[in-house]
Design a protein around this motif. Structure first.
Motif, mmCIF file in Angstrom:
data_model
loop_
_atom_site.group_PDB
_atom_site.id
_atom_site.type_symbol
_atom_site.label_atom_id
_atom_site.label_comp_id
_atom_site.label_asym_id
_atom_site.label_seq_id
_atom_site.Cartn_x
_atom_site.Cartn_y
_atom_site.Cartn_z
ATOM 1 N N ASP A 53 0.821 -1.212 0.000
ATOM 2 C CA ASP A 53 0.000 0.000 0.000
ATOM 3 C C ASP A 53 0.854 1.260 0.000
ATOM 4 N N ARG A 54 2.057 1.194 -0.572
ATOM 5 C CA ARG A 54 2.944 2.354 -0.629
ATOM 6 C C ARG A 54 3.126 2.777 -2.082
ATOM 7 N N TYR A 55 2.885 4.059 -2.347
ATOM 8 C CA TYR A 55 2.962 4.574 -3.710
ATOM 9 C C TYR A 55 3.701 5.907 -3.721
ATOM 10 N N ARG A 56 4.433 6.162 -4.797
ATOM 11 C CA ARG A 56 5.217 7.391 -4.872
ATOM 12 C C ARG A 56 4.336 8.634 -4.804
ATOM 13 N N ASN A 57 3.160 8.591 -5.433
ATOM 14 C CA ASN A 57 2.335 9.790 -5.457
ATOM 15 C C ASN A 57 1.323 9.856 -4.319
ATOM 16 N N ASP A 58 1.551 9.084 -3.259
ATOM 17 C CA ASP A 58 0.684 9.185 -2.077
ATOM 18 C C ASP A 58 0.568 10.616 -1.539
ATOM 19 N N PRO A 59 1.677 11.401 -1.513
ATOM 20 C CA PRO A 59 1.544 12.752 -0.958
ATOM 21 C C PRO A 59 0.679 13.692 -1.804
ATOM 22 N N ALA A 60 0.488 13.365 -3.085
ATOM 23 C CA ALA A 60 -0.236 14.274 -3.983
ATOM 24 C C ALA A 60 -1.733 14.259 -3.687
ATOM 25 N N THR A 61 -2.305 15.443 -3.491
ATOM 26 C CA THR A 61 -3.745 15.521 -3.267
ATOM 27 C C THR A 61 -4.518 15.263 -4.551
ATOM 28 N N HIS A 62 -3.962 15.684 -5.679
ATOM 29 C CA HIS A 62 -4.594 15.463 -6.974
ATOM 30 C C HIS A 62 -3.500 15.222 -8.008
ATOM 31 N N MET A 63 -3.833 14.450 -9.035
ATOM 32 C CA MET A 63 -2.896 14.262 -10.134
ATOM 33 C C MET A 63 -3.418 15.025 -11.346
ATOM 34 N N HIS A 64 -2.492 15.402 -12.206
ATOM 35 C CA HIS A 64 -2.860 16.216 -13.362
ATOM 36 C C HIS A 64 -2.143 15.716 -14.615
ATOM 37 N N ASN A 65 -2.569 16.276 -15.747
ATOM 38 C CA ASN A 65 -1.955 15.960 -17.033
ATOM 39 C C ASN A 65 -2.144 14.486 -17.398
ATOM 40 N N PHE A 66 -3.307 13.942 -17.044
ATOM 41 C CA PHE A 66 -3.665 12.554 -17.365
ATOM 42 C C PHE A 66 -4.998 12.605 -18.108
ATOM 43 N N LEU A 67 -5.002 12.126 -19.331
ATOM 44 C CA LEU A 67 -6.178 12.170 -20.191
ATOM 45 C C LEU A 67 -7.413 11.590 -19.491
#
Length: 306
Positions: free
Chosen positions: A37-51
């Motif tokens: 359950d560990r992911y690099r983008n865990d700290p990100a509240t939202h992701m962007h630039n994804f279609l």
């Protein structure tokens, strides 16, 4: 019934691993996905630039992607950490923490990397929101604001140049270091302010960030970019004898194949041909997972008729 040997073991359940699993499931390849359950983008509240998913929390994409992969009868998920991989094409053995080993004919490494931030108090607490490392992923969210760039290396000028059309103002925080002449000249040409005092703390305010400086007044910002140091999250490249770049990324061909037959890599861990470094993007990671999964299927098919 669980097969004695899976066609493919996918290690990692982020976007690269989940897309590889879906691709393999659609081609009726018995596949086990081993993840934590560990992911690099865990700290990100939202992701962007994804279609089609711009602004979506990363966890929501993973939940939806896992549901898609689980719909295929040949895909199985195991929540376990892989501690060691040995063997060769057709007979890999994956040792698990607290569970029985798994055997697979091929292996897809989608374990990603982990980031280490500069040692500035308060910086880590804001990372993934008001502090970011990728302008493609988070730059637009600071549009029109006073944006800080923490660092003094030559790449600082390139970052400032990319952010110039986005930011209202640019402030480069060198944290006590001296800029080389070329970088200083480039920043001056871009109209960026340069603050050379050591950074002692970063904290959130109602309007953004306040950065404390040693011996100088604090600076207010709408957001900040900081370069991270990254490293692979697992020792599998060394265990398997994989070729790696100077940065530590696993070198792959256009389909995610490594130099070891039967081992593939995708996502932030993998560096493709002609690339100076891995492209840290959720969309690119997913595309890499698709290619690696397809390569597993193609290589297996060719092996059967060779």
């Amino acid at each position: 019934m669980t097969p004695l040997t899976y066609d493919v073991a996918v290690i990692g359940a982020g976007s690269a691993g989940l897309q590889a699993a879906q691709t393999l499931g659609r081609m009726h390849q018995t596949t086990v996905v081993l993840g934590t359950d560990r992911y690099r983008n865990d700290p990100a509240t939202h992701m962007h630039n994804f279609l089609g998913h711009d602004g979506q929390p990363p966890a929501e994409l993973r939940v939806a992607a896992r549901k898609d992969a689980e719909a295929y009868d040949d895909v199985r998920f195991v929540e376990a950490e892989v501690t060691r991989i040995s063997g060769e094409l057709g007979a890999f053995v994956l040792e698990l923490a607290g569970d029985e080993p798994v055997r697979a004919r091929r292996v897809v490494l989608a374990t990603g990397v982990h980031d280490t931030l500069p040692a500035v108090p308060g910086l880590a607490e804001q990372f993934g929101d008001l502090v970011a490392h990728c302008p493609f992923c988070h730059g637009h969210e600071f549009a029109g604001a006073r944006v800080g760039i923490l660092g003094s290396a030559p790449h600082t000028a390139a970052m400032a140049s990319m952010l110039r059309p986005i930011a209202g103002e640019l402030v480069v925080l060198t944290d006590g270091a001296r800029l080389d002449d070329a970088t200083a000249a480039s920043l001056d040409l871009l109209g960026a302010e340069v603050a050379t005092a050591p950074v002692t703390a970063v904290r959130r305010t109602d309007d953004g960030l306040e950065v404390d400086l040693d011996g100088a007044p604090p600076i207010t910002l709408g957001g900040m970019f900081a370069k991270t140091a990254w490293a692979p999250t697992a020792p599998f490249a060394e265990q398997l004898g994989l070729d790696v770049s100077e940065l530590g990324a696993v070198l792959v061909d256009g389909f995610g194949r490594t130099n070891v037959p039967g081992v593939y890599a995708a996502g932030d861990l993998a560096q493709g041909p002609g690339m100076p470094m891995p492209m840290a993007s959720v969309l690119v990671a997913a595309a890499g997972g698709l290619l690696a999964g397809a390569a597993c299927v193609q290589d297996a098919a060719l092996n059967r008729i060779a």
